[in-house]
Design an enzyme around this catalytic site. Sequence first.
Site, mmCIF file in Angstrom:
data_model
loop_
_atom_site.group_PDB
_atom_site.id
_atom_site.type_symbol
_atom_site.label_atom_id
_atom_site.label_comp_id
_atom_site.label_asym_id
_atom_site.label_seq_id
_atom_site.Cartn_x
_atom_site.Cartn_y
_atom_site.Cartn_z
ATOM 1 N N LYS A 61 0.867 -1.188 0.000
ATOM 2 C CA LYS A 61 0.000 0.000 0.000
ATOM 3 C C LYS A 61 0.891 1.222 0.000
ATOM 4 O O LYS A 61 1.844 1.311 0.789
ATOM 5 C CB LYS A 61 -0.876 -0.012 1.275
ATOM 6 C CG LYS A 61 -1.786 1.197 1.401
ATOM 7 C CD LYS A 61 -3.074 0.991 0.635
ATOM 8 C CE LYS A 61 -3.839 2.269 0.381
ATOM 9 N NZ LYS A 61 -3.428 2.973 -0.870
ATOM 10 N N GLN A 90 7.257 3.778 3.924
ATOM 11 C CA GLN A 90 5.832 3.421 3.957
ATOM 12 C C GLN A 90 5.604 2.131 4.742
ATOM 13 O O GLN A 90 4.584 1.972 5.423
ATOM 14 C CB GLN A 90 5.336 3.252 2.514
ATOM 15 C CG GLN A 90 3.821 3.303 2.363
ATOM 16 C CD GLN A 90 3.274 4.716 2.295
ATOM 17 O OE1 GLN A 90 3.816 5.560 1.613
ATOM 18 N NE2 GLN A 90 2.189 4.981 3.000
ATOM 19 N N LYS A 143 5.557 3.195 8.325
ATOM 20 C CA LYS A 143 4.403 4.079 8.553
ATOM 21 C C LYS A 143 3.105 3.272 8.600
ATOM 22 O O LYS A 143 2.287 3.432 9.506
ATOM 23 C CB LYS A 143 4.331 5.092 7.399
ATOM 24 C CG LYS A 143 3.241 6.145 7.532
ATOM 25 C CD LYS A 143 2.935 6.844 6.207
ATOM 26 C CE LYS A 143 4.137 7.503 5.598
ATOM 27 N NZ LYS A 143 3.760 8.381 4.453
ATOM 28 N N LYS A 155 5.348 1.827 -3.116
ATOM 29 C CA LYS A 155 5.297 3.186 -3.683
ATOM 30 C C LYS A 155 5.577 3.073 -5.166
ATOM 31 O O LYS A 155 6.250 2.146 -5.599
ATOM 32 C CB LYS A 155 6.376 4.063 -3.032
ATOM 33 C CG LYS A 155 6.097 5.537 -3.134
ATOM 34 C CD LYS A 155 5.222 5.991 -1.999
ATOM 35 C CE LYS A 155 4.786 7.416 -2.146
ATOM 36 N NZ LYS A 155 4.128 7.895 -0.922
ATOM 37 N N GLY A 202 -2.603 8.345 -4.204
ATOM 38 C CA GLY A 202 -1.925 9.546 -4.703
ATOM 39 C C GLY A 202 -0.684 9.898 -3.904
ATOM 40 O O GLY A 202 -0.407 9.337 -2.852
ATOM 41 N N ASP A 203 0.066 10.827 -4.436
ATOM 42 C CA ASP A 203 1.212 11.449 -3.768
ATOM 43 C C ASP A 203 1.475 12.711 -4.592
ATOM 44 O O ASP A 203 0.548 13.200 -5.270
ATOM 45 C CB ASP A 203 2.428 10.495 -3.747
ATOM 46 C CG ASP A 203 3.544 10.964 -2.815
ATOM 47 O OD1 ASP A 203 3.433 10.750 -1.590
ATOM 48 O OD2 ASP A 203 4.523 11.567 -3.286
ATOM 49 N N THR A 210 -4.289 13.541 5.483
ATOM 50 C CA THR A 210 -2.850 13.672 5.789
ATOM 51 C C THR A 210 -2.583 14.978 6.540
ATOM 52 O O THR A 210 -1.917 14.996 7.582
ATOM 53 C CB THR A 210 -2.003 13.612 4.499
ATOM 54 O OG1 THR A 210 -2.431 12.491 3.734
ATOM 55 C CG2 THR A 210 -0.533 13.495 4.827
ATOM 56 N N SER A 268 -6.826 5.855 3.887
ATOM 57 C CA SER A 268 -6.822 4.961 2.718
ATOM 58 C C SER A 268 -7.170 3.533 3.159
ATOM 59 O O SER A 268 -7.923 2.831 2.481
ATOM 60 C CB SER A 268 -5.443 4.942 2.056
ATOM 61 O OG SER A 268 -5.293 6.002 1.148
HETATM 62 P P1 NDP Z 1 0.887 17.812 -4.081
HETATM 63 O O1 NDP Z 1 1.316 17.448 -5.446
HETATM 64 O O2 NDP Z 1 -0.554 18.029 -3.802
HETATM 65 O O3 NDP Z 1 1.665 19.107 -3.594
HETATM 66 C C1 NDP Z 1 3.056 19.138 -3.540
HETATM 67 C C2 NDP Z 1 3.486 20.512 -3.066
HETATM 68 O O4 NDP Z 1 4.873 20.473 -2.773
HETATM 69 C C3 NDP Z 1 3.301 21.573 -4.145
HETATM 70 O O5 NDP Z 1 3.053 22.798 -3.554
HETATM 71 C C4 NDP Z 1 4.661 21.534 -4.835
HETATM 72 O O6 NDP Z 1 4.984 22.725 -5.533
HETATM 73 C C5 NDP Z 1 5.574 21.365 -3.649
HETATM 74 N N1 NDP Z 1 6.821 20.755 -4.109
HETATM 75 C C6 NDP Z 1 6.975 19.593 -4.750
HETATM 76 N N2 NDP Z 1 8.266 19.380 -5.043
HETATM 77 C C7 NDP Z 1 8.931 20.444 -4.560
HETATM 78 C C8 NDP Z 1 10.293 20.810 -4.528
HETATM 79 N N3 NDP Z 1 11.235 20.042 -5.081
HETATM 80 N N4 NDP Z 1 10.635 21.978 -3.921
HETATM 81 C C9 NDP Z 1 9.685 22.785 -3.364
HETATM 82 N N5 NDP Z 1 8.371 22.481 -3.361
HETATM 83 C C10 NDP Z 1 8.014 21.328 -3.951
HETATM 84 O O7 NDP Z 1 1.484 16.663 -3.143
HETATM 85 P P2 NDP Z 1 1.063 16.279 -1.654
HETATM 86 O O8 NDP Z 1 0.615 17.481 -0.911
HETATM 87 O O9 NDP Z 1 0.176 15.099 -1.740
HETATM 88 O O10 NDP Z 1 2.454 15.753 -1.073
HETATM 89 C C11 NDP Z 1 3.346 16.597 -0.341
HETATM 90 C C12 NDP Z 1 4.253 15.741 0.528
HETATM 91 O O11 NDP Z 1 3.462 14.973 1.432
HETATM 92 C C13 NDP Z 1 5.116 14.718 -0.209
HETATM 93 O O12 NDP Z 1 6.336 14.572 0.487
HETATM 94 C C14 NDP Z 1 4.313 13.423 -0.084
HETATM 95 O O13 NDP Z 1 5.128 12.287 -0.211
HETATM 96 C C15 NDP Z 1 3.782 13.600 1.335
HETATM 97 N N6 NDP Z 1 2.607 12.804 1.687
HETATM 98 C C16 NDP Z 1 1.459 12.884 0.953
HETATM 99 C C17 NDP Z 1 0.351 12.161 1.347
HETATM 100 C C18 NDP Z 1 -0.961 12.282 0.663
HETATM 101 O O14 NDP Z 1 -1.921 11.699 1.148
HETATM 102 N N7 NDP Z 1 -1.083 13.023 -0.434
HETATM 103 C C19 NDP Z 1 0.407 11.243 2.509
HETATM 104 C C20 NDP Z 1 1.635 11.308 3.249
HETATM 105 C C21 NDP Z 1 2.688 12.051 2.827
HETATM 106 P P3 NDP Z 1 4.960 22.731 -7.134
HETATM 107 O O15 NDP Z 1 3.530 22.859 -7.514
HETATM 108 O O16 NDP Z 1 5.793 23.914 -7.507
HETATM 109 O O17 NDP Z 1 5.580 21.434 -7.580
HETATM 110 O O1 2IT Z 2 3.096 8.837 1.618
HETATM 111 C C1 2IT Z 2 1.933 8.433 1.813
HETATM 112 O O2 2IT Z 2 1.598 7.892 2.877
HETATM 113 C C2 2IT Z 2 0.951 8.624 0.743
HETATM 114 N N1 2IT Z 2 1.270 9.228 -0.281
HETATM 115 C C3 2IT Z 2 -0.434 8.074 0.883
HETATM 116 C C4 2IT Z 2 -0.449 6.601 0.577
HETATM 117 C C5 2IT Z 2 -1.806 5.960 0.523
HETATM 118 O O3 2IT Z 2 -1.821 4.791 0.148
HETATM 119 O O4 2IT Z 2 -2.817 6.584 0.845
#
Ligand code: NDP
Ligand code: 2IT
Length: 451
Positions: free
Chosen positions: A94, A115, A118, A130, A169-170, A213, A383
């Site tokens: 997952k 993951q 986690k 992943k 997603g991520d 998240t 999830s």
């Molecule tokens: P999104 O795509 O929704 O948003 C990502 C954000 O981070 C955007 O604002 C993006 O800016 C910025 N970003 C990405 N790469 C960079 C970089 N190299 N330098 C500066 N800013 C950057 O992703 P999420 O919000 O889903 O994910 C954000 C983080 O959270 C990641 O580390 C992900 O692995 C983690 N995460 C996500 C989960 C989820 O449920 N979605 C669960 C647990 C963890 P820009 O638009 O300019 O790229």
């Molecule tokens: O990093 C993470 O935990 C995620 N991007 C969410 C993973 C999931 O299966 O919901």
Amino acid sequence: MSKSEHVDLETFIEGVEKRNQGQTEFIQAVREVAQDVFSFIEDKEQYHAAQILRRIAEPDRVISFRVCWEDDNHNIRVQRGWRVQNNNAIGPYKGGLRFDASVNESILKFLAFEQTFKNSLTGLPMGGGKGGANFNPKGKSDSEVMRFCQSFMTELYRHIGPDTDVPAGDIGVGSREIGYLFGQYKRITNRWEGVLTGKQLEFGGSQMRPEATGYGAVYFLENMLKHIDEDIDGKTAAISGSGNVATHAAEMMISKGGKVLTLSDSDGFIHDKEGITQEKLDWIKELKQVKRGRIKEYCDEFSDATFHKDKNPWDVECDVVLPCATQNELDEKDAKKLVKNGVMAVAEGANMPTTLEGVHVFKDAQILYGPGKAANAGGVAVSGLEISQNAERLSWDADKLETLLNEIMSDIHDRCTEYGEREDGSVDYVKGANIAGFKKVADAMLAFGVG
Ligand code: NDP
Ligand code: 2IT
């Protein structure tokens, strides 16, 4: 069985480096976990004899494939896709899918490794995986994104399934992409099943999954503060990112009386000294999710705010920090600055946003530091609850899911405390999360024997 010879931590890490040359993010993630696990298993022969950590740090499999698609100008484009299935000892693989130009095998292996721990911490039966592709969705039309997703799933579908591997997603993969991916899976297999999470509510998605998240990270922060008789009300916060995690973390901070000073994207950060209100945040959500705009446009709309190009927000004085963008976005220098400016807590919404050196600064300063694998586990936890709802063909209401998310984050906090409490009563959340996450997976692997 004769007593096995134990390698020491440095020899173990040297082996990981040798076998994974150039994979810096993966080696970083393993190193961070290995330090704590080695001290935990020091007097536990069974984990050494079965080489448990060595096995968790070698993914079950890494699948890599070509993804071919046609852009709007009829150019044929070729990307590389991956699924890293790290470990399925406690449940089906997952973990999310990341679409970003920077994606490579090292990044996906680190994310799948993290993951695994986690998902174990959530208390739900989920293994770690992943995936993703070096595809940059920025500036692409909806049709291009659709064609890419369809091509990606045309290969991925044979490796996943509701009892095998359930992606989500991520970065760069939100509800639009999950819709295209799910549609293609259904078309190819002729099966409607819960093979992806983060789906829209109309087709089996869960209430609270988009929020989970970011909200969960704030609940974790609240638990850490409560442990030292503090709360969020009145605290100033610096948040990075402006995507799914950052905007929902900001929303929950605001609703608990916090004052959010910053958000960012890869172009720089915005600083709003007055605080980002819920009204302003709604404007940002529309900007990012519907118009797919850039965070600097905030300053055209709200003229008191300032934009800081190519900078991250860690110079801004604040009480709490929520890094919610990407890995290694907060380094040793940033951590020292934050500590000097009096930050009291860090809760990581992103995965591994702090470098190893930065982590040491926070730990040495004994501020509250909640690592990603604990603080951002709320997303994958909901999830897991989406999987349960799909399996029983029911949908639970938002109140029930919010209550469950709250309970899960509080349980994760307690698990970290159980294994991470120092003699003076303070908590090493990194150690607590690493050991609690490891133990459950390790005990399952011991039960299965060698394989
Ligand atoms: P999104 O795509 O929704 O948003 C990502 C954000 O981070 C955007 O604002 C993006 O800016 C910025 N970003 C990405 N790469 C960079 C970089 N190299 N330098 C500066 N800013 C950057 O992703 P999420 O919000 O889903 O994910 C954000 C983080 O959270 C990641 O580390 C992900 O692995 C983690 N995460 C996500 C989960 C989820 O449920 N979605 C669960 C647990 C963890 P820009 O638009 O300019 O790229
Ligand atoms: O990093 C993470 O935990 C995620 N991007 C969410 C993973 C999931 O299966 O919901």
